[in-house]
Design a protein around this motif. Sequence first.
Motif, PDB file in Angstrom:
ATOM      1  N   GLU A  94       0.823  -1.214   0.000  1.00 30.38           N
ATOM      2  CA  GLU A  94       0.000   0.000   0.000  1.00 30.38           C
ATOM      3  C   GLU A  94       0.854   1.259   0.000  1.00 30.38           C
ATOM      4  O   GLU A  94       0.355   2.356   0.219  1.00 30.38           O
ATOM      5  N   THR A  95       2.153   1.068  -0.202  1.00 30.66           N
ATOM      6  CA  THR A  95       3.064   2.201  -0.155  1.00 30.66           C
ATOM      7  C   THR A  95       3.387   2.675  -1.561  1.00 30.66           C
ATOM      8  O   THR A  95       3.540   1.862  -2.471  1.00 30.66           O
ATOM      9  N   LYS A  96       3.471   3.977  -1.721  1.00 33.63           N
ATOM     10  CA  LYS A  96       3.914   4.512  -3.009  1.00 33.63           C
ATOM     11  C   LYS A  96       5.418   4.355  -3.103  1.00 33.63           C
ATOM     12  O   LYS A  96       6.156   4.960  -2.327  1.00 33.63           O
ATOM     13  N   LEU A  97       5.874   3.540  -4.017  1.00 34.69           N
ATOM     14  CA  LEU A  97       7.316   3.355  -4.134  1.00 34.69           C
ATOM     15  C   LEU A  97       7.733   3.373  -5.601  1.00 34.69           C
ATOM     16  O   LEU A  97       6.919   3.175  -6.493  1.00 34.69           O
ATOM     17  N   SER A  98       9.006   3.660  -5.821  1.00 29.27           N
ATOM     18  CA  SER A  98       9.549   3.643  -7.179  1.00 29.27           C
ATOM     19  C   SER A  98      10.871   2.916  -7.169  1.00 29.27           C
ATOM     20  O   SER A  98      11.511   2.786  -6.122  1.00 29.27           O
ATOM     21  N   TYR A  99      11.252   2.488  -8.345  1.00 30.66           N
ATOM     22  CA  TYR A  99      12.414   1.632  -8.461  1.00 30.66           C
ATOM     23  C   TYR A  99      13.243   2.135  -9.633  1.00 30.66           C
ATOM     24  O   TYR A  99      12.715   2.367 -10.714  1.00 30.66           O
ATOM     25  N   VAL A 100      14.546   2.318  -9.394  1.00 28.35           N
ATOM     26  CA  VAL A 100      15.447   2.700 -10.483  1.00 28.35           C
ATOM     27  C   VAL A 100      16.371   1.519 -10.756  1.00 28.35           C
ATOM     28  O   VAL A 100      17.041   1.032  -9.847  1.00 28.35           O
ATOM     29  N   PHE A 101      16.384   1.071 -11.998  1.00 29.57           N
ATOM     30  CA  PHE A 101      17.146  -0.125 -12.338  1.00 29.57           C
ATOM     31  C   PHE A 101      18.573   0.226 -12.733  1.00 29.57           C
ATOM     32  O   PHE A 101      18.860   1.330 -13.189  1.00 29.57           O
ATOM     33  N   GLN A 102      19.432  -0.754 -12.561  1.00 31.69           N
ATOM     34  CA  GLN A 102      20.828  -0.571 -12.950  1.00 31.69           C
ATOM     35  C   GLN A 102      20.919  -0.309 -14.445  1.00 31.69           C
ATOM     36  O   GLN A 102      21.596   0.594 -14.900  1.00 31.69           O
TER      37      GLN A 102
END
Lengths: 277, 265
Positions: A94-102
């Motif tokens: 339920e958390t707003k999260l983002s992911y930056v890939f290598q």
Amino acid sequence: MNQEALQRVPTTMRVVDAPRASDAVPRGVEIRGLTKEFAGGYIYRNFDLDLRDGEFVSIFGPNGCGKSTLINVISGLMPMDGGAVMFKGKPIAETKLSYVFQNYRDALFPWMRALGNIQYPLKLLGLDKKTRDRRVEALLAEFDIRIDLHRYPYELSGGQQQTISILRALITDPEILFLDEPFSALDYEMTLFMRERLQHVFMKRRNTMIFVSHDLEEAVQLADRVLLLTRPPTRVAEMVPVDLPWPRDAKSLSNAEFVAIKSHCLDVFSREVGRGP
Amino acid sequence: MRASADIGLKRLRGASWLGRVQPAVGPLLLLAIWWLAALTGLLNTRLIPGPGPTFATTWQALVHGTMSHDLARTLMRVLYAFAIAAGFGVPLGILIGANERVYRSVEFLIDFFRSTPSTALFPLFMLMFGLGEESKVGLAAFAAFLIIVFNVAYGVLNARKTRILAARSMGASRLRIFGDVIFLETLPQTFVGLRAGVSIALVVVVVAEMFIGGTDGMGHRIIEDQYSYNLKDMYGSLLVSGAVGYGLNYMFLLIERYFVHWAGR
Ligand SMILES: Nc1ncnc2c1ncn2[C@@H]1O[C@H](COP(=O)(O)OP(=O)(O)OP(=O)(O)O)[C@@H](O)[C@H]1O
Ligand SMILES: [Mg+2]
């Protein structure tokens, strides 16, 4: 209740209740009993970890120790075999999260212009074009970035592409930002620039940052705390606080305290690696 | 298949003046040899007429005769067959490729039929669809469909996972991921399939016109020319059919280059 059940209760209580509500530190990421197994065996077995809300944590450890696995599992990109992850007391889902890939080359959408890439998460949220444009404009103003957003990713340099993926990650104003070796495909000059940018982001937003790096200097520079991991089955070797003021520019890297922290981390790392699998 | 596409694209991008002229050298040389052989009597012009008479006849047939009608009929059949094949093949290929287990269970089937000469299925299609259009178009569609399904499924299965993960991390639904990521990610491989599909559709249509009863089409024309010993028209029809095949392929390359501008970059 029989004897056996009574004995089990305290264990369960411990797992759920470990960080007390009265703790001075606001609840951030709580990992409890994380278990993850691959064909080769357990990577994590009953792994517990607490990260504070709004802190910058770097993860450092030997190759294959499960750094990527850890953030993939926390972020929900990868299922876990057991355990729970909470953020501020709610399930991480339920958390707003983002992911930056290598690998920004494989993570950006080459069929969209840079602008389209940055706006894509907003599109998924169902925002109309006017709102999306406004959000992008605000973001760009905030970071003073001069990239022609009407170009396709393959027309941009590596650093520009990774900048686009970081902007794409920030556009939704995430509570947690995960970064898995985001600068390892960039040249040194670009890396220095991007470290500076990322600190700028952090100082403005103060969102939780979970940052994997294979470069110890970078891991210490970009952290409130450095999480040092052991070989699998992975445990926390040490959580090293870095009590230096932000931003940490190139000059602060030769500061005595910084050097001392770095060499301490290196000692812990060498000890853990030397211990053998 | 990928390699030939790359060569094709490179040719499209050909820059220098010399680079542009070079492709014409081979055909002109062949024409010259043909012409010389006919002129010097090396060639039995009753079996293989010289280029001059052949082109003249072809031109006449195209402009004043029935060849343009036959050509149009053949093209229509190819386009119908292709539309059916692509309409079913692309979605089905995506569905099959989306699930590795499904792919593994039908892989042999697709590969088997793909390896079966489509022409061997003539009798079957004639039994099922009779001697009319349905048979010809159906068989061509079937052959093209197999190639398209195979390529699309393969492309989906081997789509790089990072973009899919990226979309998922942004909260994209499965359907969105299909439409926004997997479909586009697979587009280069899909085009390989579409191009191969349109080529095979043309081959099957022309052969079907020869052997499945009919009154028009390039295949029908060629076989009629042979029966009636109308050789100049026969060679002309061959050349025109070849040009159509080449043209279709080239057209797809252009479309591909426009839509899949990012491929390989
Ligand atoms: N999908 C998978 N299937 C099987 N084993 C896996 C999978 N993903 C990771 N592993 C194994 O789990 C271990 C941890 O992998 P992970 O990628 O998390 O390591 P890492 O610390 O990020 O390493 P690196 O520094 O090389 O990026 C490795 O030994 C790896 O072989
Ligand atoms: Mg990794």
